[in-house]
Design a protein around this motif. Sequence first.
Motif, PDB file in Angstrom:
ATOM      1  N   SER A  42      15.507 -30.575  -2.723  1.00 28.76           N
ATOM      2  CA  SER A  42      16.676 -30.467  -3.589  1.00 28.76           C
ATOM      3  C   SER A  42      16.508 -31.323  -4.829  1.00 28.76           C
ATOM      4  O   SER A  42      15.675 -32.236  -4.875  1.00 28.76           O
ATOM      5  CB  SER A  42      17.944 -30.888  -2.837  1.00 28.76           C
ATOM      6  OG  SER A  42      17.860 -32.241  -2.426  1.00 28.76           O
ATOM      7  N   VAL A  44      19.233 -32.895  -7.956  1.00 25.46           N
ATOM      8  CA  VAL A  44      20.541 -32.997  -8.600  1.00 25.46           C
ATOM      9  C   VAL A  44      20.478 -34.105  -9.647  1.00 25.46           C
ATOM     10  O   VAL A  44      19.531 -34.894  -9.676  1.00 25.46           O
ATOM     11  CB  VAL A  44      21.667 -33.313  -7.584  1.00 25.46           C
ATOM     12  CG1 VAL A  44      21.784 -32.210  -6.551  1.00 25.46           C
ATOM     13  CG2 VAL A  44      21.439 -34.663  -6.909  1.00 25.46           C
ATOM     14  N   SER A 118      24.224 -31.652  -3.737  1.00 29.92           N
ATOM     15  CA  SER A 118      25.158 -30.724  -4.374  1.00 29.92           C
ATOM     16  C   SER A 118      25.467 -31.213  -5.770  1.00 29.92           C
ATOM     17  O   SER A 118      25.244 -32.385  -6.089  1.00 29.92           O
ATOM     18  CB  SER A 118      26.452 -30.595  -3.556  1.00 29.92           C
ATOM     19  OG  SER A 118      27.368 -31.631  -3.888  1.00 29.92           O
ATOM     20  N   GLN A 119      25.999 -30.323  -6.593  1.00 37.40           N
ATOM     21  CA  GLN A 119      26.375 -30.694  -7.953  1.00 37.40           C
ATOM     22  C   GLN A 119      27.856 -31.027  -8.052  1.00 37.40           C
ATOM     23  O   GLN A 119      28.401 -31.134  -9.150  1.00 37.40           O
ATOM     24  CB  GLN A 119      26.042 -29.540  -8.911  1.00 37.40           C
ATOM     25  CG  GLN A 119      24.572 -29.177  -8.964  1.00 37.40           C
ATOM     26  CD  GLN A 119      23.721 -30.218  -9.671  1.00 37.40           C
ATOM     27  OE1 GLN A 119      24.237 -31.192 -10.216  1.00 37.40           O
ATOM     28  NE2 GLN A 119      22.416 -30.030  -9.669  1.00 37.40           N
ATOM     29  N   SER A 144      24.375 -24.961  -3.922  1.00 36.34           N
ATOM     30  CA  SER A 144      23.856 -25.710  -5.058  1.00 36.34           C
ATOM     31  C   SER A 144      22.494 -25.151  -5.453  1.00 36.34           C
ATOM     32  O   SER A 144      21.559 -25.163  -4.662  1.00 36.34           O
ATOM     33  CB  SER A 144      23.732 -27.197  -4.698  1.00 36.34           C
ATOM     34  OG  SER A 144      23.223 -27.932  -5.783  1.00 36.34           O
ATOM     35  N   GLN A 199      25.024 -18.967  -8.636  1.00 35.04           N
ATOM     36  CA  GLN A 199      25.455 -19.864  -7.562  1.00 35.04           C
ATOM     37  C   GLN A 199      26.571 -20.773  -8.028  1.00 35.04           C
ATOM     38  O   GLN A 199      27.505 -21.058  -7.288  1.00 35.04           O
ATOM     39  CB  GLN A 199      24.263 -20.690  -7.068  1.00 35.04           C
ATOM     40  CG  GLN A 199      23.256 -19.850  -6.298  1.00 35.04           C
ATOM     41  CD  GLN A 199      22.004 -20.629  -5.992  1.00 35.04           C
ATOM     42  OE1 GLN A 199      21.595 -21.467  -6.772  1.00 35.04           O
ATOM     43  NE2 GLN A 199      21.404 -20.349  -4.854  1.00 35.04           N
ATOM     44  N   GLU A 200      26.489 -21.247  -9.285  1.00 38.53           N
ATOM     45  CA  GLU A 200      27.531 -22.104  -9.800  1.00 38.53           C
ATOM     46  C   GLU A 200      28.854 -21.351  -9.914  1.00 38.53           C
ATOM     47  O   GLU A 200      29.911 -21.894  -9.636  1.00 38.53           O
ATOM     48  CB  GLU A 200      27.133 -22.655 -11.166  1.00 38.53           C
ATOM     49  CG  GLU A 200      26.038 -23.726 -11.068  1.00 38.53           C
ATOM     50  CD  GLU A 200      25.627 -24.212 -12.428  1.00 38.53           C
ATOM     51  OE1 GLU A 200      26.127 -23.650 -13.442  1.00 38.53           O
ATOM     52  OE2 GLU A 200      24.799 -25.123 -12.513  1.00 38.53           O
ATOM     53  N   THR A 210      34.808 -27.503 -10.239  1.00 36.43           N
ATOM     54  CA  THR A 210      33.724 -28.316  -9.691  1.00 36.43           C
ATOM     55  C   THR A 210      33.139 -29.120 -10.791  1.00 36.43           C
ATOM     56  O   THR A 210      33.228 -28.753 -11.942  1.00 36.43           O
ATOM     57  CB  THR A 210      32.636 -27.440  -9.031  1.00 36.43           C
ATOM     58  OG1 THR A 210      32.204 -26.513 -10.016  1.00 36.43           O
ATOM     59  CG2 THR A 210      33.163 -26.753  -7.808  1.00 36.43           C
TER      60      THR A 210
END
Length: 210
Positions: A42, A44, A118-119, A144, A199-200, A210
């Motif tokens: 991942s 971020v 995650s964002q 994410s 995805q966002e 978010t």
Amino acid sequence: MQQVISVWVRDPRIQKNDFWHAYIDYEICLHTNSVCFTKKISSVRRRYSEFVWLRQKLQANSMLMSQLPELPSKNPFFSLNNAQQIAERMKGLQKFLEQILESPLLLSDSCLHLFLQSQLSVSNIEACVAGRTTYSVVQAVQRSGLRRFHSEENLQRDVRMSCDSDSDSPESGNPEHKLQGSTSKAKRKASLDLIGTSQEKMLSCSSGST
């Protein structure tokens, strides 16, 4: 199989809120085979104040622990243009995460997983952990998008070549690499951007903000 959790803090970037206010955020790259993590690779971006929030939450949630690792101290004279100060802070943030990830107790904290994979903003992390969102912790992590490291090989190659790089944009690559296969590279980039944007949007529709 021995479980491994590797984390890097790298690629500092100046982000501007407006003409007068700016801050630096850092890329957190995680590579693991641990069953504790939903994602094995991942990436971020987080800023220093979010690290401060994370430490406070972990300290509050882990009452059995006497003291958590320290973050690099907040320097009132910290400059966005001082490369040495930025490098020292980045090194301190990485050391903090490395020590945190050595604790089985802290690895069970959902705030840590959402922070790393995650964002979500810190307010949305708190809402998710408290069950006030339409998505679960696992769903937030899964949705994410991976914009940088879409394969294990890419992660390993990038970490070897540019652990202290200050940019990962296509323009920063070497000229020879840009000339070779530019068309296919553009297609791959467009595809990854489309996936990340999709995805966002999914996460945004689920959470409201978010």
